[in-house]
Design a protein around this motif. Structure first.
Motif, mmCIF file in Angstrom:
data_model
loop_
_atom_site.group_PDB
_atom_site.id
_atom_site.type_symbol
_atom_site.label_atom_id
_atom_site.label_comp_id
_atom_site.label_asym_id
_atom_site.label_seq_id
_atom_site.Cartn_x
_atom_site.Cartn_y
_atom_site.Cartn_z
ATOM 1 N N GLY A 86 0.790 -1.221 0.000
ATOM 2 C CA GLY A 86 0.000 0.000 0.000
ATOM 3 C C GLY A 86 0.821 1.269 0.000
ATOM 4 O O GLY A 86 0.295 2.342 -0.303
ATOM 5 N N GLU A 87 2.123 1.188 0.309
ATOM 6 C CA GLU A 87 2.970 2.368 0.344
ATOM 7 C C GLU A 87 3.491 2.701 -1.055
ATOM 8 O O GLU A 87 3.691 1.812 -1.884
ATOM 9 N N VAL A 88 3.713 3.987 -1.309
ATOM 10 C CA VAL A 88 4.236 4.453 -2.596
ATOM 11 C C VAL A 88 5.702 4.835 -2.431
ATOM 12 O O VAL A 88 6.060 5.536 -1.484
ATOM 13 N N TYR A 89 6.536 4.366 -3.358
ATOM 14 C CA TYR A 89 7.965 4.654 -3.325
ATOM 15 C C TYR A 89 8.379 5.233 -4.671
ATOM 16 O O TYR A 89 7.991 4.716 -5.716
ATOM 17 N N SER A 90 9.168 6.290 -4.635
ATOM 18 C CA SER A 90 9.604 6.924 -5.870
ATOM 19 C C SER A 90 10.986 6.423 -6.265
ATOM 20 O O SER A 90 11.805 6.066 -5.419
#
Length: 266
Positions: A86-90
């Motif tokens: 569920g986490e967003v990583y760039s």
């Protein structure tokens, strides 16, 4: 479970938790490399300020085969629960973490997207896919449908000495389970199953089974980051017991063990 991420002053890059292993600094990209480092479609303008801190990977990243090493490191971080469902990583933030430009990270993340581990979030980066118990059970069922008949056929045809050659791989899974490291055990578990299936002489089978196995090892949303130590040890013990049954040509025990092994994976 969620915590607010804090970045280094003026950088917007997530800080690494104290005590985590560090990656040696890598040579900076040349001007030409930086010119090529253009965000891929759908991830242009990725933000880094809202990401939670994630620990640096244990293995050092070398210049050769950077993309492949980053892909392996991301897979390890995924299995270990360092990349949260569920986490967003760039790509820029992960590139900072590994000490490389964003380009190989973005390419590795695109591969993970093809595998179903992450999904592209336009203008932000990549979100780790949230998986539930039902998907895990479905993967275990498909794996059993593919692998169990093959193992039973091999049990009737492969000589005992060939099975005995796989003992070191089974012992590696036992040691990995004893360490309690989920990522280490996951790698040794796949290696054992891959070696068994390779005896069938069907590379397509091995590749499909490997993909399903890898997907089955991703963490569940809301689930524990680390499985119980006893569960890892019990799973590894089944590898050793299976080999002994195969060497003894005890087909009844082989069938019981392989079915229980996949039932436990659900």
């Amino acid at each position: 479970m969620k915590q607010g991420a804090q970045g280094s002053a003026g950088t917007g890059i997530p800080e690494v938790r104290p005590g985590a292993a560090r990656v040696p600094p890598q040579p900076r990209a040349t001007d030409m490399e930086r010119e090529r480092d253009v965000p891929a479609a759908g991830v242009r303008g990725e933000h880094t300020h809202s990401e939670r801190p994630i620990p640096r990977p244990r293995p050092a990243v070398q210049r050769s085969s950077v993309r492949g090493q980053i892909l392996d490191a991301l897979r390890t971080a995924l299995v270990a629960g360092e990349l949260k469902p569920g986490e967003v990583y760039s790509a820029p933030a992960l590139g900072e973490r590994f000490g490389v430009s964003a380009t190989p990270v973005r390419e590795a993340m695109q591969q993970l997207a093809l595998e179903g581990a992450v999904e592209v979030v336009p203008n932000r980066g990549f979100r780790v896919v949230e998986r539930g118990a039902r998907e895990l059970a479905e993967l275990a069922e498909v794996r059993a449908l593919i692998e169990v008949p093959v193992m039973l056929r091999l049990a009737r045809t492969v000589p005992a000495e060939r099975w005995a050659e796989l003992r070191p791989l089974a012992e590696v899974t036992v040691r990995a389970a004893s360490s309690g490291c989920r990522a280490t055990y996951a790698e040794s578990d796949r290696a054992f199953h891959r070696a068994v299936l390779s005896l069938a002489g069907n590379e397509q089978l091995v590749q499909i089974a490997e993909d399903l196995h890898r997907r089955a090892q991703w963490p569940l949303v809301g689930g524990p980051v680390r499985p119980a130590h006893a569960d890892l040890v019990a799973d590894a013990a089944e590898h050793t017991a299976l080999l002994e049954a195969l060497i003894a040509r005890d087909l009844d025990v082989v069938q019981l063990l392989v079915r229980e092994h996949f039932a436990g994976a659900a």
